[in-house]
Write an enzyme that holds these catalytic residues in place. Structure first.
Site, mmCIF file in Angstrom:
data_model
loop_
_atom_site.group_PDB
_atom_site.id
_atom_site.type_symbol
_atom_site.label_atom_id
_atom_site.label_comp_id
_atom_site.label_asym_id
_atom_site.label_seq_id
_atom_site.Cartn_x
_atom_site.Cartn_y
_atom_site.Cartn_z
ATOM 1 N N LYS A 16 42.814 -93.119 -7.562
ATOM 2 C CA LYS A 16 43.778 -93.954 -7.800
ATOM 3 C C LYS A 16 43.590 -94.638 -9.432
ATOM 4 O O LYS A 16 44.317 -94.793 -9.953
ATOM 5 C CB LYS A 16 43.504 -95.258 -6.893
ATOM 6 C CG LYS A 16 43.998 -95.066 -5.611
ATOM 7 C CD LYS A 16 45.342 -94.636 -5.376
ATOM 8 C CE LYS A 16 46.171 -94.599 -4.013
ATOM 9 N NZ LYS A 16 47.572 -94.172 -4.105
ATOM 10 N N ARG A 37 56.825 -93.918 6.859
ATOM 11 C CA ARG A 37 56.067 -94.644 7.308
ATOM 12 C C ARG A 37 55.518 -95.711 6.251
ATOM 13 O O ARG A 37 55.684 -95.388 5.175
ATOM 14 C CB ARG A 37 55.053 -94.229 8.055
ATOM 15 C CG ARG A 37 54.100 -93.255 7.244
ATOM 16 C CD ARG A 37 52.985 -92.547 8.001
ATOM 17 N NE ARG A 37 51.903 -93.631 8.193
ATOM 18 C CZ ARG A 37 50.673 -93.434 9.094
ATOM 19 N NH1 ARG A 37 50.652 -92.471 9.738
ATOM 20 N NH2 ARG A 37 49.666 -94.350 8.897
ATOM 21 N N ASN A 60 54.573 -92.637 -4.068
ATOM 22 C CA ASN A 60 53.831 -93.347 -2.858
ATOM 23 C C ASN A 60 52.927 -92.795 -2.080
ATOM 24 O O ASN A 60 51.965 -93.301 -1.780
ATOM 25 C CB ASN A 60 54.919 -94.312 -2.075
ATOM 26 C CG ASN A 60 54.481 -94.862 -0.827
ATOM 27 O OD1 ASN A 60 53.663 -95.559 -0.813
ATOM 28 N ND2 ASN A 60 54.768 -94.150 0.259
ATOM 29 N N TYR A 76 38.675 -91.618 -3.149
ATOM 30 C CA TYR A 76 39.976 -92.491 -3.255
ATOM 31 C C TYR A 76 39.996 -93.215 -4.499
ATOM 32 O O TYR A 76 40.914 -93.182 -5.264
ATOM 33 C CB TYR A 76 40.295 -93.498 -1.767
ATOM 34 C CG TYR A 76 41.176 -94.195 -2.033
ATOM 35 C CD1 TYR A 76 42.707 -93.785 -1.506
ATOM 36 C CD2 TYR A 76 41.547 -95.467 -2.054
ATOM 37 C CE1 TYR A 76 43.623 -94.350 -1.306
ATOM 38 C CE2 TYR A 76 42.408 -96.267 -2.228
ATOM 39 C CZ TYR A 76 43.540 -95.791 -1.999
ATOM 40 O OH TYR A 76 44.847 -96.455 -1.799
ATOM 41 N N GLY A 104 56.833 -90.124 0.893
ATOM 42 C CA GLY A 104 56.001 -90.639 1.572
ATOM 43 C C GLY A 104 56.618 -91.914 2.440
ATOM 44 O O GLY A 104 56.214 -93.006 2.540
ATOM 45 N N ALA A 105 58.114 -91.478 2.486
ATOM 46 C CA ALA A 105 58.971 -92.877 2.961
ATOM 47 C C ALA A 105 59.145 -92.651 4.876
ATOM 48 O O ALA A 105 59.872 -93.652 4.927
ATOM 49 C CB ALA A 105 60.280 -92.681 2.413
ATOM 50 N N SER A 155 46.268 -98.288 -6.809
ATOM 51 C CA SER A 155 45.252 -99.231 -5.936
ATOM 52 C C SER A 155 44.474 -100.010 -6.705
ATOM 53 O O SER A 155 43.990 -99.785 -7.738
ATOM 54 C CB SER A 155 44.540 -98.390 -4.693
ATOM 55 O OG SER A 155 43.813 -99.386 -4.146
ATOM 56 N N ALA A 186 38.487 -92.950 -7.341
ATOM 57 C CA ALA A 186 38.453 -91.867 -8.261
ATOM 58 C C ALA A 186 40.024 -91.386 -8.444
ATOM 59 O O ALA A 186 40.677 -91.362 -9.707
ATOM 60 C CB ALA A 186 37.692 -90.577 -8.225
ATOM 61 N N ASP A 243 55.607 -81.242 1.288
ATOM 62 C CA ASP A 243 54.335 -81.604 1.202
ATOM 63 C C ASP A 243 54.147 -81.582 -0.347
ATOM 64 O O ASP A 243 54.184 -80.282 -1.008
ATOM 65 C CB ASP A 243 53.521 -80.335 1.902
ATOM 66 C CG ASP A 243 51.776 -80.585 1.481
ATOM 67 O OD1 ASP A 243 51.558 -81.281 0.638
ATOM 68 O OD2 ASP A 243 51.011 -79.648 2.088
#
Ligand code: NAP
Length: 248
Positions: free
Chosen positions: A158, A13, A88, A154, A10-11, A140, A156, A61
């Site tokens: 993380k 953005r 990430n 989300y 996920g680099a 997170s 759960a 993906d």
């Protein structure tokens, strides 16, 4: 010795882009993984060319096992090794608890948990073979505390990333350090989506240092964690949230 190689998922953005840039400036060859942010990924790749940094752009993906295998094979073919993996990539689907659907819940778990598992599995194999590796998983503070009612899936996911971190640290010992970072409020474009100035101010008020974090704050911590100076930090979860009332 040739340069170390870092793969950041996920680099294209946000936080991932800042991490990839920081590691590149620190001397790593960089693998820029993206899924839909082709423009952002290409922009980063081109900026590296200007700086004479060797980079590789891979569309993948992370929920698709074959694509993950292909990505890892392609990186090994080009560079021969992967020394650093930053998991990430992640999504958050905001919807109140009673409106959250099973499909949304599954999608969040699929990207955040299964995706992190798949990339770690195939990259981890190469690290073990190479007897060296550093993995940082982006969890997170939501994986530790509950803040909002619209984030059940989300949160759960993380929390599961923290569990994956502990599991991988054991599986990949003694060659690979595996740690998780738990960012708080980081002012990326996605995070600020739909927030008005008043809400942002209220959120900043809750932070002891009275500001939102930046993607660069997270990148600075990742740079340290993957360095050999942090070799005795392993199987750990590090909050980076500016300090919050009631958490320690
Ligand atoms: P962002 O800008 O939305 O970035 C998310 C990244 O995940 C994008 O680069 C996206 O790639 C990638 N991604 C999503 N699904 C993917 C898939 N199936 N395959 C590959 N890549 C995929 O969000 P951000 O704010 O920078 O967040 C980055 C990470 O930090 C996330 O894991 C997030 O949960 C975590 N985090 C953020 C905050 C915050 O306040 N911002 C706080 C705590 C934790 P494409 O755009 O190419 O599709």
């Amino acid at each position: 010795m040739d340069r170390k190689v870092a793969l950041v998922t996920g680099a294209g953005r946000g936080i991932g882009k800042a991490i990839a840039r920081e590691l590149a400036l620190d001397g790593y060859n960089i693998v820029i993984n993206y899924n839909t942010s082709e423009d952002g990924a290409k922009e980063l790749y081109n900026s590296f060319k200007e700086l004479n940094i060797t980079a590789m752009l891979v569309k993948c993906d992370i929920t698709n096992e074959q694509e993950v295998k292909n990505m890892v094979d392609a990186v090994i073919k080009k560079f021969g090794h992967i020394d650093v993996l930053v998991n990430n990539a992640g999504i958050a689907i905001d919807a109140l608890f009673n409106e959250k659907t099973v499909e949304e819940f599954k999608k969040t778990l699929n990207v955040n948990v299964i995706g992190t598992f798949l990339v770690s599995k195939y990259v981890g194999e190469t690290m073990i073979a190479n007897k060296y590796g550093k993995i940082v998983n982006i969890s997170s503070t939501n994986g530790i505390n509950t803040y909002y009612p619209m984030c059940i899936d989300y949160d759960a996911s993380k929390a599961a990333i923290i569990s994956l971190t502990h599991n991988l640290a054991v599986q990949f010992a003694p060659f690979v350090n595996v740690n998780a970072i738990a960012p708080g409020f980081i002012a990326t474009e996605r995070e600020l989506e739909g927030m008005d100035d008043e809400f942002v101010k209220q959120e900043e008020e809750k932070v002891l240092v009275k500001r939102a974090g930046t993607a660069q704050d997270v990148a600075n911590l990742v740079k340290f964690l993957v360095s050999d100076k942090a070799g005795f930090i392993n199987n750990e979860v590090i909050r980076i949230d500016g300090g919050m009332y009631g958490s320690n």
